[in-house]
Design an enzyme around this catalytic site. Structure first.
Site, PDB file in Angstrom:
ATOM      1  N   LYS A  92       0.810  -1.222   0.000  1.00 16.86           N
ATOM      2  CA  LYS A  92       0.000   0.000   0.000  1.00 16.86           C
ATOM      3  C   LYS A  92       0.844   1.275   0.000  1.00 16.86           C
ATOM      4  O   LYS A  92       0.440   2.300  -0.539  1.00 16.86           O
ATOM      5  CB  LYS A  92      -0.944   0.013   1.204  1.00 16.86           C
ATOM      6  N   GLU A 114     -10.021   5.506   3.117  1.00 16.27           N
ATOM      7  CA  GLU A 114     -10.790   4.394   3.649  1.00 16.27           C
ATOM      8  C   GLU A 114      -9.799   3.287   3.983  1.00 16.27           C
ATOM      9  O   GLU A 114      -8.702   3.263   3.433  1.00 16.27           O
ATOM     10  CB  GLU A 114     -11.771   3.893   2.588  1.00 16.27           C
ATOM     11  N   SER A 380       1.928  -9.788  -0.849  1.00 19.03           N
ATOM     12  CA  SER A 380       1.641  -8.347  -0.839  1.00 19.03           C
ATOM     13  C   SER A 380       1.731  -7.727   0.549  1.00 19.03           C
ATOM     14  O   SER A 380       1.915  -6.522   0.677  1.00 19.03           O
ATOM     15  CB  SER A 380       0.262  -8.094  -1.434  1.00 19.03           C
TER      16      SER A 380
END
Lengths: 408, 223
Positions: A92, A114, A380
């Site tokens: 991210k 969010e 990830s």
């Protein structure tokens, strides 16, 4: 030719994508698109982003050959792209660094986001702290409950975390609430959307910021294995880590790609987040894509043990890659993801995020029958945030340790 | 009252504040569907000629189908539609389909809209244009925003369509002020709040009627 030049100038990937938002947000989205297109061409912007990715986030991330897991399964050679090693614990941060630079360039002083699993919220809180900006993160109450550690991390970083008590109290409801904030405070605020979804230009922009995953992985596998991989695996919630890995390989026709959705508890509507298996095209949160919905066009509730995959829609580029057949999408159930995480932990010493564990599970399922093939799996995120859930699921470990399990 | 906005509930109403969000939840829980709302329109049309505007988010309408909606809505006496999250860029097919059945398509104009966008909004709108008085979601506010006045002037300059102003208009004072600027004012959340508070009581009808009277009496008289 195929996909790499998409979207078109109106943000369409084939019939998918576009910009379906209240008029108040249309001009701000146009301004964001303009600012992004200019930044993308600006060498100074790219230089600053690359420096941050390298010295702050920890890029490039390694590509790691999982020898013991591969031997145990007795088939494919499995490589992991180690996005779990990045600062804040997941991919991210790649997107957050890009967007915070853009927000500063646009003169915005307030950041909203969010979050589902909390990984994007933590990454947003982190870059907001780094750039001295006010940060508000919306998170469903159910997700706050199951990702408590990340809620505290965000607060420690100076962000305000606002619980959302609507719908299923998960990612979908957090996005709706963030959009309401943006509609209200659009003059000062940048909405730092965390996945490759939403209205144009978000799916394109987030993909571009995540492409670094695939660009590095392609070069690394050529160096380490001397050839391209046979199959790529990535989990797909909104789909940003998957599109980041897949995109630079799209024109490599020999490379197969598998996107892994949350199969949850089973195939009944409301028990999973398998948009491609059980959904149909519709509009949610500004984009036209596959959507879990009922016969009246109401968005369905979803379930996944992994908060980051627990979402009713999917990024529009994935919808297009699905329809064209370039990427295969499958669903993996909660149980399978949890077991995959345990196997990875015991064979390689890697505890994956529950999201990533879905991709690992699919690779594990296929590996025994794929002798001689190279699998490349996007790891990830790391599993620190999921320890409570693992602990709840593997209760016997609290009492007896893992003594009764076979050794590998 | 001169026009009814008949809302279709949606599971994810991103442009609405808490009052209409709660109303949508109640309506969905009670089993309300687009088809059901069309039937309500038919019942209203059975006893009144008041214009009816169908108000919805896009997805329930996509699922139902534009052509089917146009046909059914026209048959039941609905005069036009407004889809909150359908931008003019994506609206060509929808506008043509509605027009074929004689239905008006109302679009929103916002304080953030650029001049180019206002041109598009006025080109695709028929019946009237709905001006959003301020940035934000639906819901009541204390004062009417300055942005509203500027927006009205900008839109007047490019269209002869009637203009309605909504979002945050909840008091007779707002109506009085807005009534000097535009041809219609839209009050939503304030009515829905009364329904929320009085539903199931004998006072509901009287409260709604009293509030509607207060608002319409506040309107400046037309010459």
């Amino acid at each position: 030719m195929i996909q790499q030049s998409l979207p078109d100038e109106r943000g369409h990937f084939g019939p998918y994508g576009g910009r379906f938002v209240p008029e108040i947000l249309m001009a701000p989205l146009e301004q964001l698109e303009q600012a992004y297109l200019e930044a993308r061409q600006d060498p100074e912007f790219q230089r600053e982003l690359n420096e941050l990715l390298r010295h702050y986030a920890g890029r490039p991330t390694p590509l790691y050959y999982a020898r013991r897991l591969s031997q145990f399964l007795g088939g494919a050679d499995i490589f992991f792209k180690r996005e779990d090693l990045l600062h804040t614990g997941a991919h991210k941060i790649n997107n957050c660094l890009g967007q915070i630079l853009l927000a500063r360039r646009m003169g915005k002083t307030r950041i909203i986001a969010e979050t589902g699993a909390g990984q994007h919220g933590v990454a947003t809180a982190t870059v907001s702290a780094l750039f001295g900006m006010e940060c508000v993160v919306y998170m469903g109450l159910e997700d706050m409950r199951r990702q408590r550690l990340n809620v505290f991390r965000m607060r420690l970083l100076g962000a305000k975390v606002i619980g959302v008590d609507a719908g299923s109290r998960t990612l979908k409801d957090a996005i709706s609430e963030a959009m309401r904030d943006w509609v209200t405070n659009v003059a000062t605020t940048h909405y730092l959307l965390g996945s490759a979804l939403g209205a144009h230009p978000y799916p394109m922009m987030v993909r571009d910021f995540q492409r670094v995953i695939g660009l590095e992985a392609r070069q690394q596998i050529l160096e380490q294995a001397g050839r391209l991989p046979d199959v790529l695996f990535a989990c797909v919630g909104g789909g940003s880590n998957a599109i980041g890995l897949f995109h630079p390989f799209l024109e490599d026709e020999s490379v197969q790609m598998v996107g892994v959705e949350a199969g949850g508890r089973g195939p009944e509507l409301g028990s999973h987040a398998a948009r491609f298996t059980c959904g149909s095209p519709g509009v949610l949160h500004g984009t036209y894509s596959y959507l879990l919905q009922d016969d009246d066009g109401q968005v369905a509730l979803t379930h996944s043990v992994s908060a980051g995959l627990d979402y009713a829609a999917v990024g529009p580029e994935h919808a297009w890659l699905h329809d064209t057949g370039r990427v295969e999408y499958v669903a993996v159930r909660d149980e399978e993801a949890l077991e995959a995480a345990r196997l990875l932990a015991r064979t390689e010493g890697l505890i994956p995020a529950l999201e990533s564990a879905h991709a690992v599970a699919e690779a594990i399922r296929r590996a025994p029958a794929a002798k001689g093939q190279i699998f490349l799996v996007n790891l990830s995120g790391r599993g620190d945030k999921d320890i409570d859930i693992y602990r709840e699921h593997f209760r016997e470990l609290d009492e007896a340790g893992d003594a009764n399990l076979p050794t590998f | 009252m001169d026009l009814i906005e008949l809302g279709v509930p949606f599971s994810d109403p991103v442009a609405d504040g808490p009052v209409i969000q709660r109303a949508s939840e109640r309506a969905l829980k009670a089993g309300t569907t687009l088809r059901g709302v069309l039937e309500v329109a038919e019942q209203i049309r059975g006893r009144s000629q008041i214009p009816i505007l169908l108000f919805s988010y896009l997805n329930p309408v996509l699922r139902f189908g534009f052509a089917r909606l146009a046909e059914e809505a026209a048959k039941r006496g609905i005069d036009g539609c407004l889809l909150t999250d359908l931008s003019v860029e994506e609206a060509e097919d929808y506008v043509a389909t509605m027009a074929r059945c004689g239905l008006d398509t109302v679009f929103l104009a916002a304080p953030t809209s650029t001049d180019r966008r206002l041109q598009l909004v006025s080109r695709y709108s028929s019946g009237f244009i709905y001006l959003v008085s301020r940035t934000g979601v639906t819901g009541e506010r204390d004062r009417l925003s300055e942005a509203a006045r500027t927006l009205v002037e900008r839109v007047r300059a490019i269209t002869s369509l009637p203009l309605a102003l909504g979002f945050g208009i909840s008091k007779p004072e707002h109506v009085a002020e807005a009534g000097t600027l535009v041809d219609a004012v839209v009050v939503g959340s304030a009515f829905v709040r009364i329904i929320e508070q009085k539903a199931g009581t004998t006072e509901l009808e009287e409260s709604l009627e009293k509030f509607a009277r207060q608002l319409s009496q506040a309107l400046p008289r037309r010459s």
